[in-house]
Design an enzyme around this catalytic site. Structure first.
Site, PDB file in Angstrom:
ATOM      1  CB  THR A  74     -98.318 -11.026  84.436  1.00  0.00           C
ATOM      2  OG1 THR A  74     -97.788 -10.602  83.184  1.00  0.00           O
ATOM      3  CG2 THR A  74     -99.758 -11.470  84.259  1.00  0.00           C
ATOM      4  CG  ASN A 153     -96.275  -2.280  76.766  1.00  0.00           C
ATOM      5  OD1 ASN A 153     -97.105  -1.563  77.322  1.00  0.00           O
ATOM      6  ND2 ASN A 153     -96.631  -3.285  75.986  1.00  0.00           N
ATOM      7  CD  GLN A 181     -91.361  -2.213  78.666  1.00  0.00           C
ATOM      8  OE1 GLN A 181     -90.186  -1.930  78.475  1.00  0.00           O
ATOM      9  NE2 GLN A 181     -91.874  -3.365  78.286  1.00  0.00           N
ATOM     10  CB  SER A 201     -90.939  -7.670  85.201  1.00  0.00           C
ATOM     11  OG  SER A 201     -90.813  -9.010  84.824  1.00  0.00           O
ATOM     12  CG  HIS A 203     -88.572 -10.689  81.645  1.00  0.00           C
ATOM     13  ND1 HIS A 203     -88.867 -10.456  80.323  1.00  0.00           N
ATOM     14  CD2 HIS A 203     -89.745 -10.629  82.309  1.00  0.00           C
ATOM     15  CE1 HIS A 203     -90.178 -10.266  80.197  1.00  0.00           C
ATOM     16  NE2 HIS A 203     -90.730 -10.365  81.386  1.00  0.00           N
ATOM     17  CB  CYS A 328     -98.246 -10.904  75.850  1.00  0.00           C
ATOM     18  SG  CYS A 328     -97.587  -9.433  76.560  1.00  0.00           S
TER      19      CYS A 328
END
Ligand SMILES: Cc1ncc(COP(=O)(O)O)c(C=O)c1O
Length: 385
Positions: A74, A153, A181, A201, A203, A328
């Site tokens: 983000t 995603n 992704q 990202s 995670h 989210c």
């Protein structure tokens, strides 16, 4: 078998234990600040950051100096879009993106519009892919950035990034791709694929939460972005703040493992995903969403007709962890903007589920998921009549 079976790896992946092992010393004995250059505590931390920067760069074919550490995708997305918008004002104020982007991109583009910029949101075809002619037609003399995600995603659909980058090059426009992704799931090379910026990202690739990176091209062309977090001038002045050394070490290790696994893991995951998909699609009133050809190996998105999506999800969730839309926005009961863009009705979008597999998904988990989802859907349908 541990229940619920985790089929929500696109929301977040469990950490690879090897990643945690690598991180632990940087919480304890190696706690130094990577910017402290007058003692060994700082040097140790700084060396670990250097290694991680190489590991991240290596996974996407970049140079280590092109990696900017952030708190996650983000933030990387905000930095890429706002950073270009502010820095290339003299050239223009127009950005092109796509309706199926992640909210992090869409909301940042809305910020651009509220700040005097112009944004074109390209539609997608029923497969979820943008049309290149529409992209080229949308380009104006004011266009400074094309922001198109690598893979979606919710559906896993892959956009034609190579062709997009060629168009961007031809018109002298920068190309940013949100590859959150895709990184670690398929082979990505920022030079072959032609991205000028790319977000990732930790995670989503078996690393820790709260750490990510933005790739920023340093030559042909050199991309200059305005910093969005001001302070001590870390990360070549693009992102200030004391570096999250344990997180960075974790991201680096996670990337190193992904790089090693890239040869066999995607194929193995796809076998399980295909089995899940094939078995579920044998049921009447089911439909697969998104492209069948151009897609990630780990995601499937299936619509179930003649069910109450909300109620069905409640019945499934104690057995199988799946999701509707992205994590989210899954607290909202609004139909997914991605599935609506593919042409699904509100009702069908609300009874569609994303199932995403990962490194630790097993055949017995998939067999259990198939059996359980089938039974629950059939019972649910017969109770509705
Ligand atoms: C495509 C895409 N972009 C961006 C993000 C945001 O990532 P992060 O959680 O690292 O901020 C996600 C995660 O949900 C995503 O799937």
């Amino acid at each position: 078998m541990k229940l619920p079976v985790y089929l929500d790896n696109a929301a977040t992946t469990p950490m690879d234990p090897k990643v945690l092992e690598e991180m632990l010393p940087y919480f304890l004995e190696n706690f130094g600040n990577a910017a402290s250059n007058s003692h060994v505590y700082g040097w140790t931390a700084s060396e670990a950051v250097d290694i991680a920067r190489e590991q991240v760069a290596e996974l996407i074919g970049a140079h280590p100096s092109e990696i900017v550490f952030t708190s996650g995708a983000t933030e990387s997305i905000n930095l890429a879009i706002k950073g270009v918008f502010e820095n290339y004002k003299e050239k223009g104020n127009h950005i092109i993106t796509c309706v199926t982007e992640h909210r992090a991109v869409l909301d940042t583009c809305e910020w651009v519009e509220n700040t005097g910029g112009k944004v074109t949101y390209l539609p997608v075809n029923p497969e979820g892919v943008i049309e290149l002619t529409e992209l080229e037609n949308a380009i104006t003399s004011q266009t400074i950035l094309i922001s198109i995600m690598f893979a979606n995603n919710e559906t896993g659909t892959i956009q034609p990034v190579e062709e997009i980058s060629k168009l961007a090059r031809k018109h002298g426009i920068l190309f940013f791709s949100d590859a959150t992704q895709a990184v670690g799931k398929i082979l990505i090379d920022v030079n072959e694929d032609g991205m000028d910026m790319l977000s990732l990202s930790a995670h989503k690739l078996y690393g820790p939460k709260g750490i990510g990176a933005l790739y920023v091209r340093r030559r042909n062309p050199k991309v200059n972005i305005s910093s969005q977090i001001h302070g001590g001038g870390h990360e070549k002045n693009m992102r200030s703040g004391t570096l999250n050394v344990p997180g960075i070490v974790g991201l680096g290790k996670a990337c190193e493992i992904c790089k090693m696994e890239l040869e066999s893991e995607p194929g193995a995951v796809a076998v399980l995903r295909n089995l899940l998909e094939r078995e579920l699609l044998k049921m009447e009133g089911t439909k697969k969403n998104g492209s069948m050809e151009n897609r990630l190996p780990n995601i499937t998105n299936i619509s179930f007709e003649h069910v109450n999506g909300e109620a069905l999800l409640l019945e499934i969730c104690s057995e199988i962890a799946v999701s509707r839309g992205s994590a989210c926005s899954s607290v909202t009961t609004k139909p997914s903007h991605v599935l609506k863009a593919l042409g699904l009705s509100d009702t069908l979008a609300l009874s569609s589920f994303r199932m995403s597999l990962g490194r630790f998904t097993t055949l017995s988990q998939i067999e259990y998921a198939v059996q359980t989802i089938r039974t629950i859907v059939e019972n649910h349908r017969s109770n509705m009549h």
